[in-house]
Motif scaffolding. Structure first.
Motif, PDB file in Angstrom:
ATOM      1  N   TYR A   1      -3.342  82.932 -33.724  1.00 10.39           N
ATOM      2  CA  TYR A   1      -4.224  83.487 -32.704  1.00 10.39           C
ATOM      3  C   TYR A   1      -3.448  84.508 -31.880  1.00 10.39           C
ATOM      4  CZ  TYR A   1      -7.714  79.868 -33.617  1.00 10.39           C
ATOM      5  OH  TYR A   1      -8.658  79.074 -34.212  1.00 10.39           O
ATOM      6  N   THR A   2      -4.102  85.583 -31.509  1.00  9.40           N
ATOM      7  CA  THR A   2      -3.519  86.509 -30.549  1.00  9.40           C
ATOM      8  C   THR A   2      -3.812  85.968 -29.148  1.00  9.40           C
ATOM      9  OG1 THR A   2      -5.519  87.857 -30.354  1.00  9.40           O
ATOM     10  CG2 THR A   2      -3.938  88.449 -32.106  1.00  9.40           C
ATOM     11  N   LEU A   3      -3.130  86.503 -28.162  1.00 13.43           N
ATOM     12  CA  LEU A   3      -3.359  86.062 -26.789  1.00 13.43           C
ATOM     13  C   LEU A   3      -4.797  86.334 -26.363  1.00 13.43           C
ATOM     14  CD1 LEU A   3      -2.243  84.855 -24.204  1.00 13.43           C
ATOM     15  CD2 LEU A   3      -1.413  87.133 -23.575  1.00 13.43           C
ATOM     16  N   SER A   4      -5.337  87.479 -26.760  1.00 14.76           N
ATOM     17  CA  SER A   4      -6.715  87.812 -26.370  1.00 14.76           C
ATOM     18  C   SER A   4      -7.714  86.874 -27.052  1.00 14.76           C
ATOM     19  CB  SER A   4      -7.040  89.270 -26.708  1.00 14.76           C
ATOM     20  OG  SER A   4      -6.960  89.501 -28.102  1.00 14.76           O
ATOM     21  N   GLU A   5      -7.478  86.536 -28.316  1.00 15.25           N
ATOM     22  CA  GLU A   5      -8.371  85.601 -29.021  1.00 15.25           C
ATOM     23  C   GLU A   5      -8.337  84.225 -28.366  1.00 15.25           C
ATOM     24  OE1 GLU A   5      -8.146  87.402 -33.584  1.00 15.25           O
ATOM     25  OE2 GLU A   5      -6.648  85.951 -32.895  1.00 15.25           O
TER      26      GLU A   5
ATOM     27  N   SER B   1     -10.771  80.182 -24.742  1.00 12.97           N
ATOM     28  CA  SER B   1     -10.599  79.392 -23.531  1.00 12.97           C
ATOM     29  C   SER B   1     -11.717  79.674 -22.529  1.00 12.97           C
ATOM     30  CB  SER B   1      -9.233  79.698 -22.909  1.00 12.97           C
ATOM     31  OG  SER B   1      -9.016  78.926 -21.753  1.00 12.97           O
ATOM     32  N   ALA B   2     -12.112  80.927 -22.413  1.00 16.32           N
ATOM     33  CA  ALA B   2     -13.170  81.309 -21.471  1.00 16.32           C
ATOM     34  C   ALA B   2     -14.504  80.672 -21.853  1.00 16.32           C
ATOM     35  CB  ALA B   2     -13.300  82.828 -21.414  1.00 16.32           C
TER      36      ALA B   2
ATOM     37  N   THR C   1       4.001  88.049 -32.590  1.00 16.45           N
ATOM     38  CA  THR C   1       3.085  87.226 -31.801  1.00 16.45           C
ATOM     39  C   THR C   1       3.221  87.561 -30.321  1.00 16.45           C
ATOM     40  OG1 THR C   1       2.383  84.971 -31.292  1.00 16.45           O
ATOM     41  CG2 THR C   1       4.746  85.325 -31.553  1.00 16.45           C
ATOM     42  N   ASP C   2       2.093  87.503 -29.619  1.00 13.51           N
ATOM     43  CA  ASP C   2       2.134  87.737 -28.173  1.00 13.51           C
ATOM     44  C   ASP C   2       1.752  86.475 -27.395  1.00 13.51           C
ATOM     45  OD1 ASP C   2      -0.540  87.677 -28.831  1.00 13.51           O
ATOM     46  OD2 ASP C   2      -1.098  89.474 -27.706  1.00 13.51           O
ATOM     47  N   VAL C   3       1.768  85.337 -28.088  1.00 17.62           N
ATOM     48  CA  VAL C   3       1.434  84.053 -27.467  1.00 17.62           C
ATOM     49  C   VAL C   3       2.711  83.264 -27.193  1.00 17.62           C
ATOM     50  CG1 VAL C   3       0.270  81.823 -27.784  1.00 17.62           C
ATOM     51  CG2 VAL C   3      -0.839  83.938 -28.549  1.00 17.62           C
ATOM     52  N   THR C   4       2.886  82.820 -25.967  1.00 18.85           N
ATOM     53  CA  THR C   4       4.046  82.018 -25.586  1.00 18.85           C
ATOM     54  C   THR C   4       3.613  80.582 -25.284  1.00 18.85           C
ATOM     55  OG1 THR C   4       3.834  82.471 -23.216  1.00 18.85           O
ATOM     56  CG2 THR C   4       5.085  84.071 -24.540  1.00 18.85           C
ATOM     57  N   LEU C   5       4.588  79.725 -25.137  1.00 26.88           N
ATOM     58  CA  LEU C   5       4.303  78.332 -24.818  1.00 26.88           C
ATOM     59  C   LEU C   5       3.618  78.220 -23.456  1.00 26.88           C
ATOM     60  CD1 LEU C   5       4.558  75.532 -26.027  1.00 26.88           C
ATOM     61  CD2 LEU C   5       6.852  75.366 -25.040  1.00 26.88           C
ATOM     62  N   SER C   6       4.036  79.030 -22.505  1.00 21.03           N
ATOM     63  CA  SER C   6       3.399  78.991 -21.184  1.00 21.03           C
ATOM     64  C   SER C   6       1.961  79.517 -21.244  1.00 21.03           C
ATOM     65  CB  SER C   6       4.217  79.788 -20.169  1.00 21.03           C
ATOM     66  OG  SER C   6       4.319  81.145 -20.542  1.00 21.03           O
ATOM     67  N   ASP C   7       1.681  80.481 -22.137  1.00 19.00           N
ATOM     68  CA  ASP C   7       0.307  80.954 -22.330  1.00 19.00           C
ATOM     69  C   ASP C   7      -0.576  79.813 -22.821  1.00 19.00           C
ATOM     70  OD1 ASP C   7       0.844  83.629 -21.645  1.00 19.00           O
ATOM     71  OD2 ASP C   7       1.447  84.109 -23.696  1.00 19.00           O
ATOM     72  N   ILE C   8      -0.071  79.070 -23.790  1.00 23.21           N
ATOM     73  CA  ILE C   8      -0.821  77.943 -24.349  1.00 23.21           C
ATOM     74  C   ILE C   8      -1.093  76.907 -23.269  1.00 23.21           C
ATOM     75  CG2 ILE C   8      -0.667  76.002 -25.974  1.00 23.21           C
ATOM     76  CD1 ILE C   8       0.943  77.953 -27.815  1.00 23.21           C
ATOM     77  N   ALA C   9      -0.089  76.653 -22.437  1.00 23.90           N
ATOM     78  CA  ALA C   9      -0.252  75.680 -21.357  1.00 23.90           C
ATOM     79  C   ALA C   9      -1.303  76.130 -20.347  1.00 23.90           C
ATOM     80  CB  ALA C   9       1.087  75.456 -20.667  1.00 23.90           C
TER      81      ALA C   9
ATOM     82  N   SER D   1      -5.907  75.043 -34.360  1.00 17.42           N
ATOM     83  CA  SER D   1      -4.490  74.837 -34.684  1.00 17.42           C
ATOM     84  C   SER D   1      -3.783  76.189 -34.707  1.00 17.42           C
ATOM     85  CB  SER D   1      -4.314  74.110 -36.022  1.00 17.42           C
ATOM     86  OG  SER D   1      -4.946  74.803 -37.074  1.00 17.42           O
ATOM     87  N   HIS D   2      -2.503  76.152 -34.362  1.00 22.20           N
ATOM     88  CA  HIS D   2      -1.705  77.382 -34.241  1.00 22.20           C
ATOM     89  C   HIS D   2      -0.278  77.076 -34.694  1.00 22.20           C
ATOM     90  CE1 HIS D   2      -0.756  81.328 -32.422  1.00 22.20           C
ATOM     91  NE2 HIS D   2       0.341  80.774 -31.946  1.00 22.20           N
ATOM     92  N   PRO D   3       0.133  77.565 -35.873  1.00 21.81           N
ATOM     93  CA  PRO D   3      -0.620  78.334 -36.862  1.00 21.81           C
ATOM     94  C   PRO D   3      -1.775  77.528 -37.465  1.00 21.81           C
ATOM     95  CG  PRO D   3       1.742  78.477 -37.265  1.00 21.81           C
ATOM     96  CD  PRO D   3       1.555  77.407 -36.265  1.00 21.81           C
TER      97      PRO D   3
END
Length: 341
Positions: free
Chosen positions: A151-155, A160-161, A186-194, A142-144
């Motif tokens: 979560y950071t983008l790298s985490e 995901s990997a 935060t460095d996470v965007t909606l498109s990153d999540i997608a 969950s995020h948050p």
């Protein structure tokens, strides 16, 4: 009575209510096949930068989690989650009720990490007796998080990997997603999540809607006959337009993100003022949930003037409480709470 107990204690944003009233006497087709649902889906696809995404509307988070998870799992599989995850703690065994086990792993302030997930999967599949165990079939985050952490983008990319290496769908619970996306730093965007998740949902109940969540399969990868499975779970709303209208309003001109940011601004003001007043924080959180430690005697005095969420007992004389701002928290409410504290 001041109420900072949660972020779903109010009704809906006025613009959402206006749309519901304006369209109240219209007659539309049912079960989400109306023009408002179709338009809302297109707005969400655009916001996610996922033109081929499948979008489905649900009334609440528990129905969403139960339906998505049970639809993706085979009969012998369970879902991996942090020990603090919502499906493991606050959904009354809804996942287990469908015949699937929640496989709980240790967390760091609510976050599941790749360095915990991968060794678990390696141990499971290297065990010669794993055919006798519940198979890990997907990963839930969950995020948050329940602890208000992000979560950071790298985490997220690392998780995901690992999921892709083991062919496990990665599912993000986004009950408070707007607040996570609009948090400072935060460095996470909606498109990153997608891009990194196989399925996620955009929470509306806690972010300006009267009720409703939007499930997104970003690659058009919904399970076969997903609508039928939604109905089997009692989660298909005949008047589906009620959900579509709300998300259409929230995603028109970025209202969803605007109101989410307002909650973050109020939370930031509270955080800074509480620090100046010398309050102890349970942990640092960037979104709309603030966790402070109060003496039990002080908490007892405050309870007749303000509502907070009990989080956990810090020790015999202190309690951790959660203060939550929401899309409609006003400056006056923040000032009144600070004056009280």
């Amino acid at each position: 009575m001041l109420n900072f107990e949660s972020d779903y204690t109010r009704g809906a944003h006025p613009k959402v209510l206006e749309r519901l009233i304006e369209t109240n006497m219209e007659q539309t087709s049912g079960y989400g096949s109306d023009e408002y649902c179709n338009r809302a889906k297109e707005r969400i696809r655009n916001a996610c930068a996922s033109p081929n995404a499948d979008v489905w509307f649900f009334t609440g988070g528990t129905q969403t989690n139960q339906t998505v998870i049970s639809s993706l799992l085979r009969s012998y599989e369970g879902v991996i989650a942090a020990e603090s995850g919502h499906i493991a703690t606050h959904e009354a065994g809804a996942i287990e009720y469908t015949g699937h086990k929640v496989l709980s792993l240790p967390h760091t302030h609510g976050k599941l990490s790749a360095c915990v997930l991968k060794p678990y999967l390696m141990r499971f599949f290297s065990d010669e007796n794993h055919d006798h165990a519940v198979f890990p079939g997907m990963v839930y985050i969950s995020h948050p998080t329940e602890y208000g952490t992000l979560y950071t983008l790298s985490e997220l990319a690392e998780l995901s990997a690992v999921c892709r290496e083991y062919h496990l769908p990665l599912y993000m619970d986004g009950a408070r997603l707007g607040y996570g996306l609009m948090s400072d730093g935060t460095d996470v965007t909606l498109s990153d999540i997608a891009k990194l998740c196989d399925v996620f949902y955009i929470g509306g109940t806690k972010v300006g809607a009267l009720c409703g969540e939007a499930v997104v399969f970003p690659k058009g990868n919904s399970p076969k006959q997903f609508m039928t499975m939604i109905k089997q779970h009692g989660a298909l709303l005949a008047k589906g337009r009620l959900l579509g209208i709300q998300f259409d309003a929230l995603f028109e001109n970025g209202l969803y993100f605007t109101v989410s940011r307002q909650a973050i601004e109020r939370a930031n003001e509270l955080r800074e003022a509480l620090k100046k007043k010398g309050y102890s924080f349970f942990l640092e959180t960037p979104a709309n949930q603030i966790f402070i430690v109060l003496e039990n005697t002080k908490l007892k005095q405050l309870e007749s003037h303000a509502r907070f969420s009990f989080w956990e007992q810090a020790d015999e004389t202190h309690t951790v409480v959660r203060i939550a701002t929401d899309w409609a928290t006003t400056q006056e409410e923040v000032n009144a709470l600070l004056a009280l504290l």
